[in-house]
Design a protein around this motif. Sequence first.
Motif, mmCIF file in Angstrom:
data_model
loop_
_atom_site.group_PDB
_atom_site.id
_atom_site.type_symbol
_atom_site.label_atom_id
_atom_site.label_comp_id
_atom_site.label_asym_id
_atom_site.label_seq_id
_atom_site.Cartn_x
_atom_site.Cartn_y
_atom_site.Cartn_z
ATOM 1 N N MET A 37 1.049 -0.862 0.018
ATOM 2 C CA MET A 37 0.035 -0.382 0.003
ATOM 3 C C MET A 37 0.665 1.444 -0.065
ATOM 4 N N LYS A 38 -0.019 2.328 -0.550
ATOM 5 C CA LYS A 38 1.305 3.829 -0.123
ATOM 6 C C LYS A 38 1.191 3.644 0.979
ATOM 7 N N GLY A 39 2.084 5.287 1.526
ATOM 8 C CA GLY A 39 1.951 4.984 2.694
ATOM 9 C C GLY A 39 1.364 5.502 3.752
ATOM 10 N N HIS A 40 0.611 6.393 3.259
ATOM 11 C CA HIS A 40 -0.826 7.222 3.894
ATOM 12 C C HIS A 40 -1.395 6.381 4.058
ATOM 13 N N ILE A 41 -2.349 5.679 2.806
ATOM 14 C CA ILE A 41 -3.205 4.611 2.819
ATOM 15 C C ILE A 41 -3.073 3.784 4.086
ATOM 16 N N ALA A 42 -1.386 3.200 3.973
ATOM 17 C CA ALA A 42 -1.310 2.158 4.779
ATOM 18 C C ALA A 42 -1.886 2.940 5.846
ATOM 19 N N GLY A 43 -1.519 4.091 6.868
ATOM 20 C CA GLY A 43 -1.246 4.801 8.026
ATOM 21 C C GLY A 43 -2.379 4.699 8.301
ATOM 22 N N ILE A 44 -3.366 5.819 7.431
ATOM 23 C CA ILE A 44 -4.779 6.379 7.639
ATOM 24 C C ILE A 44 -5.290 4.760 8.305
ATOM 25 N N THR A 45 -4.801 3.952 7.577
ATOM 26 C CA THR A 45 -6.099 2.604 7.463
ATOM 27 C C THR A 45 -5.963 1.577 9.238
ATOM 28 N N THR A 46 -4.424 1.848 9.423
ATOM 29 C CA THR A 46 -4.192 0.848 9.856
ATOM 30 C C THR A 46 -4.426 2.128 11.724
ATOM 31 N N LEU A 47 -4.626 3.916 11.552
ATOM 32 C CA LEU A 47 -4.983 4.058 12.157
ATOM 33 C C LEU A 47 -6.313 4.015 12.564
#
Length: 568
Positions: A37-47
């Motif tokens: 995943m792109k970083g911002h997608i991975a970050g948002i979904t992890t949050l």
Amino acid sequence: MTFIQNFTPVGGNLWVSAAVALIPILYFFWALAIKKMKGHIAGITTLALAILLAIVAFKVPAGMALMSASQGAVYGILPIGWIIVASVFLYKLTVKSGQFDIIRHSVLSITEDRRLQALLVAFSFGAFLEGAAGFGAPVAISAALLVGLGFHPLYAAGLCLIANTAPVAFGAIGTPVIALEGPTGIPALEVSKMIGRQLPFLSVFIPFYLVFIMAGWKKTKEVMPAILVSGISFSVTQYVSSNFLGPELPDILSSLVSLIAMAVFLKFWKPKTIFRFSHEQEFAATIAMQAGQTKQAQVVHYTGGQIFKAWSPFILLTGTITLWGIPTIKSALSGHYEGSNAILKAVNVIGKSLTFMPEVPFVHNKVFSKAGAAATPAFYKMELLAAAGTAILIAAIITKFIVGMSWKNWVITFGETINEVKFPLITIASVVGFAYVINLAGMSTTLALTLSKTGAILFPFFSPFLGWLGVFVTGSDTSANVLFGNLQKITAESIGMDPVLALAANSSGGVTGKMISPQSIAVACAAVGLVGKESELFRFTIKHSLFLVVLIGVMVWLQNSVLSFMIP
């Protein structure tokens, strides 16, 4: 409404609760390493996943979980994101003004060998920036410099992240070590001494490891004398300064000694062959063929003044972030100065007016680690003047006059920078928000308590893994030390391990987690133009991170047993 943390919320079982707490971390690894995943997608979904588990499994009130995420997001933008914006902006100014061509030429005049350039820029110069500023500045600046020299962006980012392991424990004028003294009561100097008897071994190894990753064993042997000069000069200075001066100066002194030693050594020694990457060799062959048919291009020579002017933005950056890191000046910049110096008192007035610390709704003084414990305060900490990014911005403002750039182009370049780093800023805001949520819920402590159950024989080995986990989650060795320092001390005392060794293990292990921290990955990708390719960089660094934390674990285990004489 208040919240008392429960570290065994799932069936009253620590191991099951830890398995649930581990889900967001495993998801993030999967999202980047496997799903790509792109970083911002991975970050948002992890949050989002962390918030859901905090509410459902760890019984955190929904409003509290959401506001805790907002607190982390604000911290992700300021100071961390602000450092990225200012660092990339300064670099772009040197490129647009043509000064970076001169910088490139000056580095090439020392050595054209990519292996040695990595040692000079990624290892030594990066360590200096870590000692002076910390956060994302070392990777952002040194990686951008390597790309400008001709390194592949992924290699530049990855090498700088790996190189940044050696100095992290003493970064930002020793802040990670100093932060341990408060919650544990153990003098910072004692912890500094112990770290100084662990990291120098890593500091000797890292230059070799960097070159080995780049070029393989055969090409590494060719530059072994330079590797030894770089590593030994750094590690010896790191040991002496950490054991006899304290935690504030090891990075600054070690990096300067290493830089000077390498520059002098390369005046008298050159490798047998010049190492370049394969794509560069093909390009050089093409140029050579063309040169056989046309006149050879005229060699450009720059004066000392031109070279100094080209480097001045980074000299200014070094000066401003060093100044910002001095404790007395830092207190004035944040509006907390209580001395009598007239200049600092004036700065203090400005700093105070630019410092905002509103309470976090639903979180401030509402969270308790256990019944009867003191409540945990929570603020949106926004120190506009004291932020390291502001120091870099001031260097960028002065640079505008040095290079003769118009205000119009300066502002346009700043706008371009914001546009380039918008997705990394989203990534950082989300992953720091994730860190705040799992800390508030007690999920981080649940994982730490589980590791602490490994017992007297295994805990010394796993002790650095707590620091590794803490830095991966928080992106900061300082935060990991504050988060797990007291747990390390209590566990060590209960199993007969020296608590000084455990605290040092937390910090030393933490440095190996820096290269895979989502914040660090986002910073590095933003600096070298790999926005959206965070998964590639994560896959590049994860194996090195695990290998190095295992080495630290073995070292701590040995120091707890057969090498106990090394404990101060």
